[in-house]
Design an enzyme around this catalytic site. Structure first.
Site, short mmCIF file in Angstrom:
data_model
loop_
_atom_site.label_atom_id
_atom_site.label_comp_id
_atom_site.label_asym_id
_atom_site.label_seq_id
_atom_site.Cartn_x
_atom_site.Cartn_y
_atom_site.Cartn_z
N LYS A 1 4.11 -5.81 0.86
CA LYS A 1 4.15 -6.38 -0.49
C LYS A 1 5.31 -5.86 -1.32
O LYS A 1 5.38 -6.09 -2.51
CB LYS A 1 2.83 -6.06 -1.20
N SER B 1 -5.11 -3.45 -8.63
CA SER B 1 -6.42 -2.87 -8.90
C SER B 1 -6.42 -1.35 -8.85
O SER B 1 -7.19 -0.70 -9.55
CB SER B 1 -7.46 -3.43 -7.92
N ALA C 1 -5.45 4.99 -2.88
CA ALA C 1 -6.16 4.46 -1.71
C ALA C 1 -7.49 5.18 -1.49
O ALA C 1 -8.45 4.58 -1.00
CB ALA C 1 -5.29 4.56 -0.46
N CYS D 1 -9.59 3.47 -4.83
CA CYS D 1 -9.71 2.02 -5.02
C CYS D 1 -10.08 1.32 -3.71
O CYS D 1 -9.35 1.44 -2.73
CB CYS D 1 -8.40 1.46 -5.56
N THR E 1 -7.39 -0.99 -2.01
CA THR E 1 -6.13 -0.36 -1.65
C THR E 1 -6.34 0.46 -0.38
O THR E 1 -7.34 1.15 -0.25
CB THR E 1 -5.66 0.57 -2.79
#
Length: 183
Positions: free
Chosen positions: A43, A134, A167, A170, A173
């Site tokens: 991304k 997020s 990570a 969330c 993630t």
């Protein structure tokens, strides 16, 4: 201002300091609220002759459309990040089709870090640190803490550690991280 945490899709973190820039993001693609479709999506990418970094949060197809438009703006403005971002923001806010896209962009060159949203906002953080997605608030808090250390921690290490913290917290993630740097 639109809620930058509304996208339950990813975490993208950017930092700029002393002629250096870094943008990193995780690789998780989530479908709905409880299905992980992919673990290793990329991304974050380089644009405009590898002189600009960009990362996205939100719908993948929408973000890819925005990447293409933004790269076109960079070409039009000969790599001027701010002029390209403002032009895309204006177009994004006023164009019917673009206005329906559900994504946010974080873009950077060696001097500027900008967040672009569909409401036409182009925001440059005061401290050279920004995050979207997020897990963005977790990564942002961690990055600000690491950035305040003395002696200064390298930007890539700040990004890596901050994304790992996001990570861990969330659920949207993961730990499959891509980090791009300039400078």
């Amino acid at each position: 201002m639109e809620n930058v945490s509304q996208f339950h899709a990813t975490t993208i973190l950017g930092l700029v300091r002393g002629g250096q820039a870094v943008i990193g993001g995780d690789g998780q693609v989530t479908f709905g609220q409880n299905t992980v479709m992919k673990h290793s999506a990329v991304k974050v990418r380089r644009l405009y002759h590898e002189a600009v970094l960009a990362g996205f949060a939100g719908a993948v197809a929408d973000a890819l459309t925005l990447f293409e438009r933004f790269e076109g703006k960079l070409e039009e403005y000969h790599g001027n990040l701010i002029r390209a971002a403002v032009s895309l923001g204006r177009e994004w806010r006023t164009d019917r089709m673009l206005g329906k896209l559900e994504a946010l962009l974080l873009v950077s060159d060696r001097e500027h870090l900008l967040m672009l949203s569909g409401a036409g906002e182009v925001i440059e953080p005061d401290d050279g640190i920004a995050a979207i997605g997020s897990g963005g608030s977790y990564a942002l808090a961690a990055a600000r803490a690491f950035a305040s250390l003395d002696p200064p921690m390298p930007l890539r290490e700040i990004a890596d550690r901050s994304l790992a913290i996001a990570a861990d917290i969330c659920i949207y993630t993961n730990h499959h991280v891509t980090i791009e740097t300039l400078g």
